[in-house]
Design an enzyme around this catalytic site. Structure first.
Site, PDB file in Angstrom:
ATOM      1  CG  MET A  93      34.093  16.029  -7.139  1.00 44.61           C
ATOM      2  SD  MET A  93      34.242  17.732  -7.739  1.00 44.61           S
ATOM      3  CE  MET A  93      33.892  17.472  -9.481  1.00 44.61           C
ATOM      4  N   GLY A 181      27.355  17.984  -7.020  1.00 50.46           N
ATOM      5  CA  GLY A 181      27.604  16.643  -7.550  1.00 50.46           C
ATOM      6  C   GLY A 181      28.071  16.636  -8.989  1.00 50.46           C
ATOM      7  CB  SER A 182      30.163  17.692 -10.856  1.00 49.77           C
ATOM      8  OG  SER A 182      30.809  18.236  -9.720  1.00 49.77           O
ATOM      9  NE  ARG A 183      33.663  10.911 -15.435  1.00 52.31           N
ATOM     10  CZ  ARG A 183      33.496   9.599 -15.478  1.00 52.31           C
ATOM     11  NH1 ARG A 183      32.460   9.036 -14.868  1.00 52.31           N
ATOM     12  NH2 ARG A 183      34.345   8.832 -16.137  1.00 52.31           N
TER      13      ARG A 183
END
Length: 212
Positions: A93, A181-183
Protein backbone atom coordinates in the site's frame (compact mmCIF):
# COMPACT_ATOMS: atom_id res chain seq x y z
CA UNK A 1 -15.61 -6.46 18.08
CA UNK A 2 -16.56 -4.97 14.71
CA UNK A 3 -14.26 -2.35 13.22
CA UNK A 4 -16.01 1.06 13.03
CA UNK A 5 -16.44 2.01 9.40
CA UNK A 6 -17.67 5.51 8.63
CA UNK A 7 -16.76 6.91 5.20
CA UNK A 8 -13.73 8.57 6.83
CA UNK A 9 -11.86 6.16 9.11
CA UNK A 10 -12.11 7.02 12.79
CA UNK A 11 -8.32 6.73 13.07
CA UNK A 12 -8.00 9.83 10.89
CA UNK A 13 -10.36 12.16 12.73
CA UNK A 14 -7.68 13.76 14.99
CA UNK A 15 -5.34 14.32 12.01
CA UNK A 16 -8.14 15.84 9.93
CA UNK A 17 -9.20 18.12 12.80
CA UNK A 18 -5.64 19.37 13.32
CA UNK A 19 -5.09 19.96 9.59
CA UNK A 20 -8.41 21.83 9.32
CA UNK A 21 -7.68 24.09 12.31
CA UNK A 22 -4.20 24.93 10.99
CA UNK A 23 -5.55 25.72 7.51
CA UNK A 24 -8.32 27.94 8.93
CA UNK A 25 -5.96 29.84 11.23
CA UNK A 26 -3.40 30.50 8.51
CA UNK A 27 -6.15 31.49 6.08
CA UNK A 28 -7.57 33.93 8.63
CA UNK A 29 -4.18 35.44 9.51
CA UNK A 30 -2.35 35.39 6.17
CA UNK A 31 -5.00 34.84 3.50
CA UNK A 32 -5.48 32.20 0.84
CA UNK A 33 -2.25 33.14 -0.95
CA UNK A 34 -0.29 31.42 1.81
CA UNK A 35 -2.94 29.11 3.24
CA UNK A 36 -3.64 27.22 0.00
CA UNK A 37 -0.85 24.72 0.64
CA UNK A 38 -2.41 23.87 4.02
CA UNK A 39 -5.80 23.35 2.35
CA UNK A 40 -4.09 20.94 -0.03
CA UNK A 41 -2.58 19.15 2.96
CA UNK A 42 -6.06 18.86 4.49
CA UNK A 43 -7.39 17.34 1.25
CA UNK A 44 -4.52 14.82 1.26
CA UNK A 45 -5.20 13.82 4.88
CA UNK A 46 -8.92 13.36 4.17
CA UNK A 47 -8.27 11.18 1.11
CA UNK A 48 -5.70 9.12 3.02
CA UNK A 49 -8.18 8.24 5.74
CA UNK A 50 -11.12 7.51 3.44
CA UNK A 51 -12.65 4.12 4.16
CA UNK A 52 -15.39 3.38 1.62
CA UNK A 53 -17.73 0.41 1.66
CA UNK A 54 -16.87 -2.23 -0.93
CA UNK A 55 -18.88 -4.92 -2.75
CA UNK A 56 -18.06 -8.37 -1.37
CA UNK A 57 -17.95 -11.39 -3.73
CA UNK A 58 -20.10 -14.31 -2.63
CA UNK A 59 -18.06 -17.16 -4.17
CA UNK A 60 -17.75 -19.74 -1.39
CA UNK A 61 -14.08 -20.67 -1.82
CA UNK A 62 -12.83 -17.15 -2.58
CA UNK A 63 -10.10 -15.49 -0.53
CA UNK A 64 -10.66 -11.75 -0.66
CA UNK A 65 -7.95 -9.13 -0.77
CA UNK A 66 -7.45 -7.64 2.73
CA UNK A 67 -6.20 -4.24 1.53
CA UNK A 68 -5.97 -1.82 -1.37
CA UNK A 69 -2.66 -1.67 -3.20
CA UNK A 70 -0.44 -3.53 -5.63
CA UNK A 71 0.62 -7.19 -5.65
CA UNK A 72 4.36 -7.51 -4.94
CA UNK A 73 4.65 -11.27 -4.27
CA UNK A 74 2.89 -14.49 -5.29
CA UNK A 75 5.07 -17.37 -4.14
CA UNK A 76 5.44 -20.49 -2.04
CA UNK A 77 6.86 -19.57 1.37
CA UNK A 78 7.00 -20.68 4.99
CA UNK A 79 4.19 -19.30 7.14
CA UNK A 80 5.93 -18.73 10.50
CA UNK A 81 2.68 -17.87 12.27
CA UNK A 82 0.96 -21.20 11.50
CA UNK A 83 4.24 -23.15 11.06
CA UNK A 84 3.57 -24.55 7.59
CA UNK A 85 4.43 -24.21 3.93
CA UNK A 86 1.97 -21.92 2.21
CA UNK A 87 1.07 -19.83 -0.80
CA UNK A 88 2.06 -16.26 0.08
CA UNK A 89 0.45 -13.24 -1.60
CA UNK A 90 1.66 -9.78 -0.62
CA UNK A 91 -0.07 -6.43 -1.13
CA UNK A 92 1.90 -3.17 -0.92
CA UNK A 93 0.00 0.00 0.00
CA UNK A 94 1.35 3.43 -0.89
CA UNK A 95 0.24 6.64 0.80
CA UNK A 96 -2.59 7.13 -1.70
CA UNK A 97 -4.30 3.79 -0.97
CA UNK A 98 -7.05 3.12 1.56
CA UNK A 99 -5.29 1.78 4.65
CA UNK A 100 -7.93 -0.22 6.50
CA UNK A 101 -7.55 -4.00 6.59
CA UNK A 102 -10.46 -6.37 6.01
CA UNK A 103 -10.85 -10.07 6.63
CA UNK A 104 -10.08 -12.24 3.59
CA UNK A 105 -12.39 -15.10 4.68
CA UNK A 106 -15.15 -16.14 7.07
CA UNK A 107 -13.79 -17.95 10.11
CA UNK A 108 -12.66 -17.89 13.72
CA UNK A 109 -9.43 -16.29 14.89
CA UNK A 110 -7.13 -18.87 16.46
CA UNK A 111 -4.16 -16.58 17.08
CA UNK A 112 -3.20 -12.90 17.15
CA UNK A 113 0.52 -12.10 17.45
CA UNK A 114 2.29 -8.73 17.49
CA UNK A 115 6.01 -8.40 16.69
CA UNK A 116 8.06 -5.21 17.15
CA UNK A 117 10.59 -4.60 14.41
CA UNK A 118 12.20 -2.27 11.89
CA UNK A 119 10.59 0.16 9.44
CA UNK A 120 12.07 -0.85 6.10
CA UNK A 121 10.40 -0.03 2.80
CA UNK A 122 7.32 -2.28 2.86
CA UNK A 123 7.70 -3.09 -0.85
CA UNK A 124 10.86 -5.17 -0.26
CA UNK A 125 10.66 -8.87 0.64
CA UNK A 126 12.58 -8.67 3.93
CA UNK A 127 9.93 -6.33 5.33
CA UNK A 128 7.83 -9.48 5.85
CA UNK A 129 10.21 -10.79 8.50
CA UNK A 130 12.06 -7.72 9.80
CA UNK A 131 9.44 -4.97 10.10
CA UNK A 132 6.95 -4.32 12.87
CA UNK A 133 3.96 -6.57 12.16
CA UNK A 134 0.77 -8.07 13.52
CA UNK A 135 -0.51 -11.47 12.39
CA UNK A 136 -3.96 -13.01 12.72
CA UNK A 137 -4.52 -16.70 11.97
CA UNK A 138 -8.04 -17.58 10.83
CA UNK A 139 -9.58 -21.05 10.73
CA UNK A 140 -12.43 -21.45 8.25
CA UNK A 141 -15.43 -23.74 8.70
CA UNK A 142 -13.98 -26.05 6.02
CA UNK A 143 -10.73 -26.45 7.99
CA UNK A 144 -8.52 -24.15 5.92
CA UNK A 145 -6.00 -21.93 7.69
CA UNK A 146 -5.58 -18.36 6.41
CA UNK A 147 -3.01 -15.98 7.90
CA UNK A 148 -3.21 -12.22 7.37
CA UNK A 149 -0.23 -10.10 8.45
CA UNK A 150 -0.26 -6.31 8.84
CA UNK A 151 3.25 -4.94 8.25
CA UNK A 152 4.45 -1.42 9.01
CA UNK A 153 6.48 0.39 6.36
CA UNK A 154 9.04 3.14 5.96
CA UNK A 155 6.58 5.85 7.02
CA UNK A 156 3.94 3.82 8.85
CA UNK A 157 4.73 3.66 12.57
CA UNK A 158 1.55 2.32 14.10
CA UNK A 159 -0.40 -0.87 13.45
CA UNK A 160 -3.93 -1.00 14.82
CA UNK A 161 -5.75 -4.33 15.25
CA UNK A 162 -9.23 -4.55 16.73
CA UNK A 163 -9.74 -8.31 17.02
CA UNK A 164 -8.60 -11.00 19.44
CA UNK A 165 -8.15 -14.76 19.45
CA UNK A 166 -11.44 -16.61 19.74
CA UNK A 167 -13.49 -13.99 17.91
CA UNK A 168 -15.32 -14.68 14.63
CA UNK A 169 -14.62 -12.77 11.43
CA UNK A 170 -16.73 -12.40 8.32
CA UNK A 171 -15.26 -11.82 4.87
CA UNK A 172 -14.85 -8.12 4.20
CA UNK A 173 -15.11 -7.19 7.89
CA UNK A 174 -12.76 -4.36 8.81
CA UNK A 175 -10.39 -5.48 11.53
CA UNK A 176 -7.47 -3.04 11.53
CA UNK A 177 -5.62 -0.05 10.15
CA UNK A 178 -2.02 0.93 9.36
CA UNK A 179 -1.12 4.60 9.07
CA UNK A 180 0.89 5.97 6.15
CA UNK A 181 2.21 3.32 3.76
CA UNK A 182 2.47 -0.38 4.57
CA UNK A 183 1.99 -4.00 3.46
CA UNK A 184 -0.24 -7.01 4.08
CA UNK A 185 0.93 -10.61 3.58
CA UNK A 186 -1.63 -13.39 3.19
CA UNK A 187 -0.62 -17.05 3.68
CA UNK A 188 -2.92 -19.71 2.23
CA UNK A 189 -2.90 -23.52 2.11
CA UNK A 190 -0.57 -25.01 -0.49
CA UNK A 191 -2.74 -25.89 -3.45
CA UNK A 192 -4.76 -22.68 -3.31
CA UNK A 193 -5.15 -21.15 -6.77
CA UNK A 194 -3.96 -17.53 -7.08
CA UNK A 195 -6.20 -15.18 -9.04
CA UNK A 196 -3.79 -12.23 -9.11
CA UNK A 197 -0.31 -11.61 -10.49
CA UNK A 198 2.66 -9.43 -9.52
CA UNK A 199 2.15 -5.77 -10.36
CA UNK A 200 -1.65 -6.00 -10.42
CA UNK A 201 -3.64 -3.30 -8.64
CA UNK A 202 -6.13 -4.71 -6.14
CA UNK A 203 -8.96 -3.45 -3.95
CA UNK A 204 -9.83 -4.57 -0.43
CA UNK A 205 -12.73 -7.06 -0.29
CA UNK A 206 -13.82 -6.63 -3.91
CA UNK A 207 -10.73 -8.30 -5.46
CA UNK A 208 -10.44 -12.09 -5.19
CA UNK A 209 -6.83 -13.00 -4.32
CA UNK A 210 -7.16 -16.76 -4.63
CA UNK A 211 -9.44 -19.77 -4.44
CA UNK A 212 -9.03 -22.33 -1.64
Amino acid sequence: MNYPHPIIAREGWPFIAIAAVVALLIHFVAGFGIAWIFWLLLIFVVQFFRDPARPIPTQANAVLCPADGRIVAVETAHDPYANREALKISVFMNVFNVHSQRSPVDGAISKVEYFPGAYLNAAVDKASTENERNAIVIETASGATVTSVQIAGLIARRILCYVRAGEPLTRGQRYGFIRFGSRVDVYLPVGSRPRVSIGEKVSASSTILAEL
